[in-house]
Design a protein around this motif. Structure first.
Motif, PDB file in Angstrom:
ATOM      1  N   SER A 100     -30.407 -21.784  10.383  1.00 16.41           N
ATOM      2  CA  SER A 100     -31.865 -21.941  10.430  1.00 16.41           C
ATOM      3  C   SER A 100     -32.272 -22.213  11.867  1.00 16.41           C
ATOM      4  CB  SER A 100     -32.324 -23.082   9.524  1.00 16.41           C
ATOM      5  OG  SER A 100     -31.997 -22.773   8.187  1.00 16.41           O
ATOM      6  N   LEU A 101     -33.371 -21.574  12.257  1.00 16.68           N
ATOM      7  CA  LEU A 101     -33.809 -21.579  13.647  1.00 16.68           C
ATOM      8  C   LEU A 101     -35.264 -22.035  13.722  1.00 16.68           C
ATOM      9  CD1 LEU A 101     -33.803 -20.511  16.665  1.00 16.68           C
ATOM     10  CD2 LEU A 101     -34.318 -18.268  15.695  1.00 16.68           C
ATOM     11  N   ILE A 102     -35.552 -22.905  14.682  1.00 16.39           N
ATOM     12  CA  ILE A 102     -36.944 -23.343  14.886  1.00 16.39           C
ATOM     13  C   ILE A 102     -37.558 -22.518  16.013  1.00 16.39           C
ATOM     14  CG2 ILE A 102     -38.437 -25.274  15.562  1.00 16.39           C
ATOM     15  CD1 ILE A 102     -36.265 -27.180  14.437  1.00 16.39           C
ATOM     16  N   LEU A 103     -38.705 -21.902  15.702  1.00 16.60           N
ATOM     17  CA  LEU A 103     -39.474 -21.169  16.712  1.00 16.60           C
ATOM     18  C   LEU A 103     -40.845 -21.823  16.816  1.00 16.60           C
ATOM     19  CD1 LEU A 103     -38.588 -17.519  15.606  1.00 16.60           C
ATOM     20  CD2 LEU A 103     -37.672 -18.749  17.586  1.00 16.60           C
ATOM     21  N   ARG A 104     -41.421 -21.762  17.989  1.00 15.95           N
ATOM     22  CA  ARG A 104     -42.796 -22.274  18.168  1.00 15.95           C
ATOM     23  C   ARG A 104     -43.580 -21.239  18.970  1.00 15.95           C
ATOM     24  NH1 ARG A 104     -43.336 -27.714  16.778  1.00 15.95           N
ATOM     25  NH2 ARG A 104     -41.373 -28.870  16.551  1.00 15.95           N
ATOM     26  N   PRO A 105     -43.893 -20.087  18.332  1.00 15.29           N
ATOM     27  CA  PRO A 105     -44.581 -19.037  19.087  1.00 15.29           C
ATOM     28  C   PRO A 105     -45.964 -19.486  19.538  1.00 15.29           C
ATOM     29  CG  PRO A 105     -44.127 -18.327  16.813  1.00 15.29           C
ATOM     30  CD  PRO A 105     -43.684 -19.749  16.927  1.00 15.29           C
ATOM     31  N   ASP A 106     -46.356 -19.015  20.711  1.00 19.41           N
ATOM     32  CA  ASP A 106     -47.672 -19.351  21.256  1.00 19.41           C
ATOM     33  C   ASP A 106     -48.698 -18.397  20.646  1.00 19.41           C
ATOM     34  OD1 ASP A 106     -49.711 -20.370  22.711  1.00 19.41           O
ATOM     35  OD2 ASP A 106     -49.031 -19.582  24.641  1.00 19.41           O
TER      36      ASP A 106
END
Ligand code: BTN
Length: 245
Positions: A59-65
């Protein structure tokens, strides 16, 4: 993207832990990987069988702008990356069944569970992407055995799970960079090249019931458009596709 990897031998669910880390403010690029999961979760509340040595559970955390309303696009970014990884590892043409199941020879080899959270900690909203790839599985539970496959079943050889992890994380980095630098258009173009849903006769199980017809296209909102025999069309934003042809 700078990956920060948290590795475990056995935990309930990498996505449960990643959600907790994201809610605690963990940065983009945080990855949780487990050798096995005791409560692996799939889409629509299903169980994701996760025995040791059989698969990649990550599982991967992304925080796209991006605005919260556009976060669904990350599912398409990850589907493209996972599909290319499956094709690369197997040497076979992998394809995407809307929205983000990866198929090899018509059977599912990879599932992706996307969970978005509202922002906290003055950070951008996190998207938690849980990815399960069937690597060395030789036998599946009877209820999914006709629909599921693994790299081992398709190629006749075992693959190191670490190799799958490396290639998946490289592909995610590549396609996520395309997304953040150039926007959704190149992702959507590549997604369409890999799509094997359009043109098929389908039943789609949605929260509002079953929608039957021909899958015509995926529209710019990411919805699957189904055409009925009378020519009317229904757009579906979430659901599970069953091929009927
Ligand atoms: C699907 O139903 O197609 C999505 C399956 C997602 C499974 C992965 S395995 C790693 C991560 N942790 C979970 O509990 N689920 C996802």
């Amino acid at each position: 993207m700078q990956y920060i990897i948290h590795r475990y031998e056995r935990i309930p669910s990498t996505s449960d832990l990643a959600v907790t880390l994201a809610e605690g403010g963990a940065p983009e690029g945080t990855v949780v990987i487990a050798g096995s999961q005791t409560s692996g979760r799939g889409r629509h509340g299903r169980v994701w069988s996760s025995p040791a040595g059989s698969g990649l559970y990550l599982s991967l955390i992304l925080r796209p702008d991006k605005p919260f309303a556009d976060l669904w696009q990350t599912a398409f970014v990850l589907a493209v990356a996972a599909c290319e990884t499956a094709a690369d590892l197997s040497g076979l043409p992998a394809c995407i069944k809307w929205p983000n199941d990866i198929l090899l020879n018509g059977r599912k080899i990879c599932g992706i569970l996307i969970e978005a959270r509202k922002p906290g900690h003055d950070l951008r909203s996190p998207v938690i992407a849980g990815i399960g790839i069937n690597v060395n599985t030789l036998e599946f539970p009877p209820e999914i055995s006709r629909k599921a496959t693994s790299i081992a079943l398709e190629t006749g050889r075992q693959t190191a799970v670490e190799d799958v992890e490396d290639r998946l994380l490289s592909a995610v980095d590549r396609w996520y960079t395309v997304y953040t630098d150039a926007g959704f258009t190149p992702i959507f173009t590549r997604w369409h090249e890999l799509d094997c849903t359009a043109g098929r006769t389908v039943s789609v199980s949605t929260s509002g019931g079953i929608v039957d017809g021909t899958a015509v296209e995926v529209n710019p909102h990411g919805d699957l458009v189904i055409e009925h025999p009378d020519g009317c069309r229904t757009s579906v934003s979430a659901g599970e596709v069953f091929f009927r042809d």
